[in-house]
Scaffold this motif. Sequence first.
Motif, mmCIF file in Angstrom:
data_model
loop_
_atom_site.group_PDB
_atom_site.id
_atom_site.type_symbol
_atom_site.label_atom_id
_atom_site.label_comp_id
_atom_site.label_asym_id
_atom_site.label_seq_id
_atom_site.Cartn_x
_atom_site.Cartn_y
_atom_site.Cartn_z
ATOM 1 N N GLU A 57 33.329 38.282 27.849
ATOM 2 C CA GLU A 57 34.011 37.870 26.500
ATOM 3 C C GLU A 57 33.074 37.480 25.525
ATOM 4 N N LYS A 58 33.190 37.682 24.415
ATOM 5 C CA LYS A 58 32.376 37.050 23.193
ATOM 6 C C LYS A 58 33.386 36.199 22.393
ATOM 7 N N GLU A 59 32.691 35.083 21.747
ATOM 8 C CA GLU A 59 33.097 34.274 21.320
ATOM 9 C C GLU A 59 33.578 34.649 19.542
ATOM 10 N N ARG A 60 32.568 35.056 19.188
ATOM 11 C CA ARG A 60 32.754 35.656 17.780
ATOM 12 C C ARG A 60 32.195 37.174 17.665
ATOM 13 N N PRO A 61 32.834 38.387 18.182
ATOM 14 C CA PRO A 61 32.299 39.597 18.051
ATOM 15 C C PRO A 61 32.031 39.839 16.652
ATOM 16 N N THR A 62 30.985 40.724 16.270
ATOM 17 C CA THR A 62 30.882 41.105 14.981
ATOM 18 C C THR A 62 30.376 42.567 14.852
ATOM 19 N N ILE A 63 30.658 43.199 13.740
ATOM 20 C CA ILE A 63 30.354 44.635 13.491
ATOM 21 C C ILE A 63 28.848 44.602 13.105
ATOM 22 N N HIS A 64 27.897 45.650 13.818
ATOM 23 C CA HIS A 64 26.660 45.506 13.288
ATOM 24 C C HIS A 64 26.500 46.849 12.390
ATOM 25 N N ALA A 65 25.166 46.637 11.783
ATOM 26 C CA ALA A 65 24.897 47.760 10.657
ATOM 27 C C ALA A 65 24.731 49.239 11.389
ATOM 28 N N PRO A 66 25.416 50.144 10.752
ATOM 29 C CA PRO A 66 25.126 51.324 11.410
ATOM 30 C C PRO A 66 23.632 51.940 11.539
ATOM 31 N N VAL A 67 23.628 52.794 12.534
ATOM 32 C CA VAL A 67 22.031 53.221 12.811
ATOM 33 C C VAL A 67 22.290 54.616 13.227
ATOM 34 N N ARG A 68 21.040 55.252 13.240
ATOM 35 C CA ARG A 68 21.156 56.772 14.061
ATOM 36 C C ARG A 68 21.034 56.609 15.619
ATOM 37 N N CYS A 69 21.767 57.304 16.208
ATOM 38 C CA CYS A 69 21.621 57.283 17.664
ATOM 39 C C CYS A 69 21.445 58.930 18.142
ATOM 40 N N GLY A 70 20.264 59.080 19.013
ATOM 41 C CA GLY A 70 20.132 60.366 19.545
ATOM 42 C C GLY A 70 20.291 60.393 21.119
ATOM 43 N N TYR A 71 20.736 61.399 21.517
ATOM 44 C CA TYR A 71 20.697 61.511 23.167
ATOM 45 C C TYR A 71 20.143 62.667 23.685
ATOM 46 N N THR A 72 19.625 62.547 24.836
ATOM 47 C CA THR A 72 18.960 63.501 25.917
ATOM 48 C C THR A 72 19.832 63.577 26.910
ATOM 49 N N ALA A 73 19.992 64.530 27.692
ATOM 50 C CA ALA A 73 20.491 64.789 28.990
ATOM 51 C C ALA A 73 19.437 65.422 29.826
ATOM 52 N N PHE A 74 19.281 64.709 30.903
ATOM 53 C CA PHE A 74 18.001 65.455 31.776
ATOM 54 C C PHE A 74 18.409 65.066 33.268
ATOM 55 N N THR A 75 17.440 65.865 33.893
ATOM 56 C CA THR A 75 17.299 65.617 35.333
ATOM 57 C C THR A 75 16.086 64.922 35.672
ATOM 58 N N GLY A 76 16.315 63.728 36.255
ATOM 59 C CA GLY A 76 15.544 62.656 36.782
ATOM 60 C C GLY A 76 14.709 63.302 38.159
ATOM 61 N N SER A 77 13.557 62.462 38.494
ATOM 62 C CA SER A 77 12.643 63.081 39.423
ATOM 63 C C SER A 77 13.542 62.960 40.804
ATOM 64 N N ASP A 78 14.689 62.054 40.764
ATOM 65 C CA ASP A 78 15.455 62.028 41.894
ATOM 66 C C ASP A 78 16.388 63.079 42.034
ATOM 67 N N GLY A 79 16.461 64.060 41.049
ATOM 68 C CA GLY A 79 17.202 65.397 40.983
ATOM 69 C C GLY A 79 18.615 65.136 40.548
#
Length: 76
Positions: free
Chosen positions: A11-33
């Motif tokens: 629970e947040k007392e005063r939630p605020t909207i942040h400035a927009p930024v770029r978001c990149g993503y990567t899907a990968f298989t880890g060393s755990d398979g």
Amino acid sequence: MALVTKLEPVEKERPTIHAPVRCGYTAFTGSDGKRHLQLDTFGSLTRQMVGSASQSIQLNAASAAQLKRLIEKKFS
């Protein structure tokens, strides 16, 4: 960087909207398979090192499924 394994409500007392930024993503298989999804945010154009990742969050299959359910519930 952080591997998120479980999402918990906070629970947040005063939630605020942040400035927009770029978001990149990567899907990968880890060393755990196992598959992982990594989200990298890139700071605002006013930050000191423009273009470098500022946060990285990794999700495993369980936390990605939990996030999907949470998005469906909160945005429907």
